[in-house]
Design a protein around this motif. Structure first.
Motif, PDB file in Angstrom:
ATOM      1  N   ASN A 176       5.725  50.149  46.408  1.00 45.59           N
ATOM      2  CA  ASN A 176       6.462  49.163  46.870  1.00 45.59           C
ATOM      3  C   ASN A 176       6.991  48.107  46.029  1.00 45.59           C
ATOM      4  O   ASN A 176       7.961  47.471  45.794  1.00 45.59           O
ATOM      5  N   MET A 177       5.855  47.499  45.405  1.00 46.32           N
ATOM      6  CA  MET A 177       6.010  46.453  44.470  1.00 46.32           C
ATOM      7  C   MET A 177       6.641  46.810  43.164  1.00 46.32           C
ATOM      8  O   MET A 177       7.705  46.191  42.956  1.00 46.32           O
ATOM      9  N   ASN A 178       6.474  47.968  42.793  1.00 46.77           N
ATOM     10  CA  ASN A 178       7.101  48.415  41.523  1.00 46.77           C
ATOM     11  C   ASN A 178       8.648  48.538  41.810  1.00 46.77           C
ATOM     12  O   ASN A 178       9.277  48.347  41.170  1.00 46.77           O
ATOM     13  N   ARG A 179       9.179  49.232  42.944  1.00 51.00           N
ATOM     14  CA  ARG A 179      10.606  49.435  43.169  1.00 51.00           C
ATOM     15  C   ARG A 179      11.074  47.867  43.349  1.00 51.00           C
ATOM     16  O   ARG A 179      12.164  47.594  43.232  1.00 51.00           O
ATOM     17  N   ARG A 180      10.391  47.058  44.216  1.00 52.89           N
ATOM     18  CA  ARG A 180      11.026  45.745  44.416  1.00 52.89           C
ATOM     19  C   ARG A 180      11.202  45.082  43.033  1.00 52.89           C
ATOM     20  O   ARG A 180      12.385  44.450  42.812  1.00 52.89           O
ATOM     21  N   PHE A 181      10.254  44.937  42.169  1.00 48.94           N
ATOM     22  CA  PHE A 181      10.333  44.521  40.968  1.00 48.94           C
ATOM     23  C   PHE A 181      11.550  45.069  40.014  1.00 48.94           C
ATOM     24  O   PHE A 181      12.442  44.300  39.658  1.00 48.94           O
ATOM     25  N   ARG A 182      11.707  46.402  40.208  1.00 45.46           N
ATOM     26  CA  ARG A 182      12.624  46.873  39.420  1.00 45.46           C
ATOM     27  C   ARG A 182      14.089  46.833  39.988  1.00 45.46           C
ATOM     28  O   ARG A 182      15.036  46.295  39.334  1.00 45.46           O
ATOM     29  N   LEU A 183      14.126  46.559  41.449  1.00 50.32           N
ATOM     30  CA  LEU A 183      15.534  46.341  42.099  1.00 50.32           C
ATOM     31  C   LEU A 183      16.128  44.960  41.857  1.00 50.32           C
ATOM     32  O   LEU A 183      17.187  44.560  41.321  1.00 50.32           O
TER      33      LEU A 183
END
Length: 730
Positions: free
Chosen positions: A543-550
């Protein structure tokens, strides 16, 4: 309002038979030459003094540093020291003393130049140097491309930053003409009016214009200064990662690249801007479609936006950070002798004084942090650091006494308080609530409750970083490194002041908008390890990686949208793809009119002395172009004679009214004004009439009955004591 297309017997390429045929390409080449000359001259006013002062004072152990570190220190040191020293010498001695000072620094640098070149040759394969020069080169080309005038044929388009640059160009030109104290270029009621502004950066730009003569226009000098502010920012980020971050030299190149790359990331501005644009396409509602992606809300400007729009505030940020970095490194180490601490305090004091005159709201917020950090240092028994800050504060106040006295002399009694309590507004919910009749304290309460959402939109990725850093500090039970404690206090001070206080000197809340730069810098430093960790683990699904990427993607795209608007908005608005902002043009002929206005002013510069007073309509559209291109004084500029920059508003009324009558072509009772008498009373030499002025549409008016000195389809410049012609519409 349709413009008049007839040429009235004049060749628009050679108004009144003067000059040679000009095209937009002519101005393009002229601007390129002026900007790059300004960049070169500013090297000797910023980078060279920074290098020499660093070498002489030895701050941050300058002489023992590697070549790439010394070069990185030169620009921030010059931005921090040159403005206050140049101002103090010009204000307290003379402008000649300024030239002697910079001449001595140039001579001192010349003695170092051979050894510096040998070092540069030896280190030519150093990756740090190669990367640094490449970044500086890319930034220079980018900034110049964004800010210079572009066009084809007889159409010319300035960058939308001209909305701000036009005012500063007039200030820069005024500062280049004479000694200090600075006088307002916007208001001439019969006696000198002191300039009420933080003008140190534009004094440096004015020195550049003065050195180059007519080759460098005021706004071109400002663009050169913007380039150097960007270079200073590219340097201050690695310097803080090296000398303030506990990791120090560890992976300094990689961390510096991440830090510099984060300058291209801003908040989630793209989302509301696209929503407003779609609404405009569907409904035709122009009210929320802006020429800058930041204007949809109470501004927390992205780094690229701030560098291109408000370089003087970025210079103030650099000076403040540089002063604190010197104190941080030179007051507490084992090598810090009494002499070294005194030198650090004096140099830092100069930097803080520069910050106040470069961007007073940034300097003000940073001063509050310094007071808080001094108290914290005493409580933590770091008395040497506290004493160094106190010394810096005393030096700062001593240097600023003439400046503050001038501000007091230029201030107007009465009116609103300069600072007022508030809660940072969130524009979209406010508008929705007002539709339903909600107002007053309930709006304030809503803004308070929505602060996290507000800052989420404005900060984007950096808001996520703030949340992660908060959790990290809590997991450490708030046992923080000294640098983390200082950065946290810096962040808190900036956020608190810029959330609950606002400036009211002008309509824009510059305190809330620009003072927040300090908090943004802290968040950028904190983001470096998180973004590096995300990059290493970017293939891991979480979730953190997706949040960062977005948030990273939207932040970069939001910056890209701002860059696009700065350059393309005037062109697309002229073609109907965007609504035309009223301060640019009342119709879709911005490119043609800008070309004609600039062409006329270029010719006036060739045939009139620098003291000639040229007056345009004080309250009509297109105030940008006269301020941007004129390079000549005016009697009244703007709706209120721009008295927010100096002078009393009540003095403006007696000057503005006769000018309105002249440019409207009639008095309130319908009679014809005595134009020659108005010119004589107000000491005006030339009247600058444009096709947007009401008097333009009156065939019997002075616009058509007096021989113009310059004329084209959009402009007629009339001498105040000109010859009346028989052909009423020549």
């Amino acid at each position: 309002m349709p413009r008049l297309r007839e040429n009235h017997g004049q060749n628009p390429s050679t108004p009144s038979g003067l000059g040679h045929r000009m095209t937009a390409f002519h101005f393009y080449l002229q601007d390129l030459r002026g900007i790059f000359i300004a960049i070169f001259l500013l090297t000797w006013l910023i980078a060279v003094p920074g290098y020499v002062i660093g070498w002489v004072t030895g701050v941050l152990s300058f002489r023992r540093r590697a070549l790439h570190t010394r070069l990185a220190l030169a620009a921030p040191l010059g931005i921090s020291i040159s403005p206050i020293l140049a101002y103090a010498l010009a204000r307290c001695v003379s402008i000649t003393a300024v030239w002697i000072f910079f001449g001595l620094l140039a001579a001192a640098f010349a003695t170092h130049l051979p050894s510096l070149l040998r070092e540069l040759t030896t280190h030519k394969r150093c990756r740090l140097l190669r990367v640094a020069f490449a970044l500086a080169g890319v930034w220079t080309l980018f900034a110049v491309a964004e800010l210079l005038d572009l066009g084809t044929g007889s159409r010319l388009y300035y960058s939308v930053t001209a909305w701000d640059y036009s005012i500063r160009a007039a200030i820069t030109n005024s500062l280049s003409q004479g000694d200090l104290p600075a006088l307002s270029p916007f208001f001439r009621p019969g006696e000198p009016v002191l300039l009420r502004y933080h003008y140190f950066w534009y004094f440096i730009c004015g020195l550049t214009e003065r050195l180059a003569g007519t080759v460098v226009a005021p706004w071109a000098a400002i663009v050169g200064g913007t380039v150097w502010c960007g270079v200073g920012m590219l340097a201050i980020v690695p310097l803080y990662l090296r000398f303030f971050d506990p990791k120090g030299r560890q992976d300094i190149l990689l961390r510096s690249l991440w830090g510099v790359s984060l300058l291209a990331v801003t908040g989630l501005d793209l989302i509301p801007n696209l929503a407003f644009y779609v609404r405009y396409l569907v409904t035709g509602d122009q009210s929320a479609v802006w020429f800058s992606s930041e204007l949809w809300n109470n501004i927390v400007g992205g780094w690229i936006y701030s560098l291109l729009w408000v370089p003087h505030y970025m210079a103030a940020l650099i000076a403040s950070l540089m002063g604190f970095l010197i104190i941080w490194n030179d007051s507490e180490s084992l090598e810090s002798s009494m002499r070294k601490r005194i030198v650090a305090g004096v140099v830092a004091g100069f930097a803080f004084a520069s910050a106040a005159g470069l961007g007073i709201y940034v300097g003000m917020v940073f001063d509050v942090f310094l007071i808080a950090w001094t108290i914290a240092s005493v409580l933590r028994r770091r008395n040497r650091q506290a004493a160094t800050i106190v010394l810096a504060g005393l030096v700062c106040l001593l240097c600023l006494i003439p400046y503050f006295l001038d501000l007091l002399r230029s201030s107007v009694s009465g009116g609103e308080a300069a600072l007022q309590w508030t809660v940072r507004s969130f524009t979209i919910p406010e508008r929705i609530l007002r539709i339903f009749g909600v107002d007053g304290p309930l709006i304030t309460l809503a803004n308070l409750l929505l602060l996290p959402t507000n800052y989420l939109f404005e900060l984007g990725l950096f808001f996520v970083v703030a949340q992660m850093q908060w959790r990290r500090f809590r997991s450490l039970n708030w046992r923080l490194e000294p640098s983390e404690l200082a950065a946290g206090l810096m962040l808190f001070t900036s956020v608190f002041i810029c959330t609950f206080l606002k400036s009211s000197v002008i309509a824009a809340n510059d305190l809330g908008w620009r003072g927040f730069l300090i908090a943004q810098f802290v968040l950028l430093l904190w983001a470096v390890p998180y973004i590096a960790e995300w990059w290493r683990n970017r293939r891991v699904t979480s979730n953190m990686n997706r949040r960062f990427r977005l948030f990273l993607a939207i932040g970069v795209l939001s910056t890209g949208y701002e860059v696009f608007l700065i350059r393309a908005y005037p062109v697309l608005a002229d073609r109907g793809s965007f609504p035309m902002a009223p301060m640019f043009s009342p119709d879709r002929h911005l490119g043609e009119r800008t070309f004609a206005v600039r062409q006329a002013y270029e010719q006036m510069q060739n045939i009139t002395p620098v003291t000639a007073v040229i007056q345009h309509h004080p309250e009509m559209f297109l105030e940008i172009a006269p301020f941007l291109y004129s390079r000549r004084p005016m009697v009244a500029g703007g709706l209120t004679c721009s008295t927010e920059f100096g002078g009393a508003p009540e003095r403006c009324n007696g000057i503005r009214q006769p000018l309105l009558e002249v440019f409207n072509g009639a008095k309130a009772d319908g009679s014809t004004p005595n134009v020659e008498q108005v010119c004589r009373d107000l000491s005006i030499d030339y009247l600058f009439a444009r096709d947007t002025d009401p008097v333009w549409r009156k065939p019997e008016s002075w616009v058509w009955t007096v021989q113009p000195i310059v004329a084209n389809s959009f402009v007629r410049v009339i001498p105040c004591h000109g010859q009346v012609v028989q052909n009423k519409k020549q």
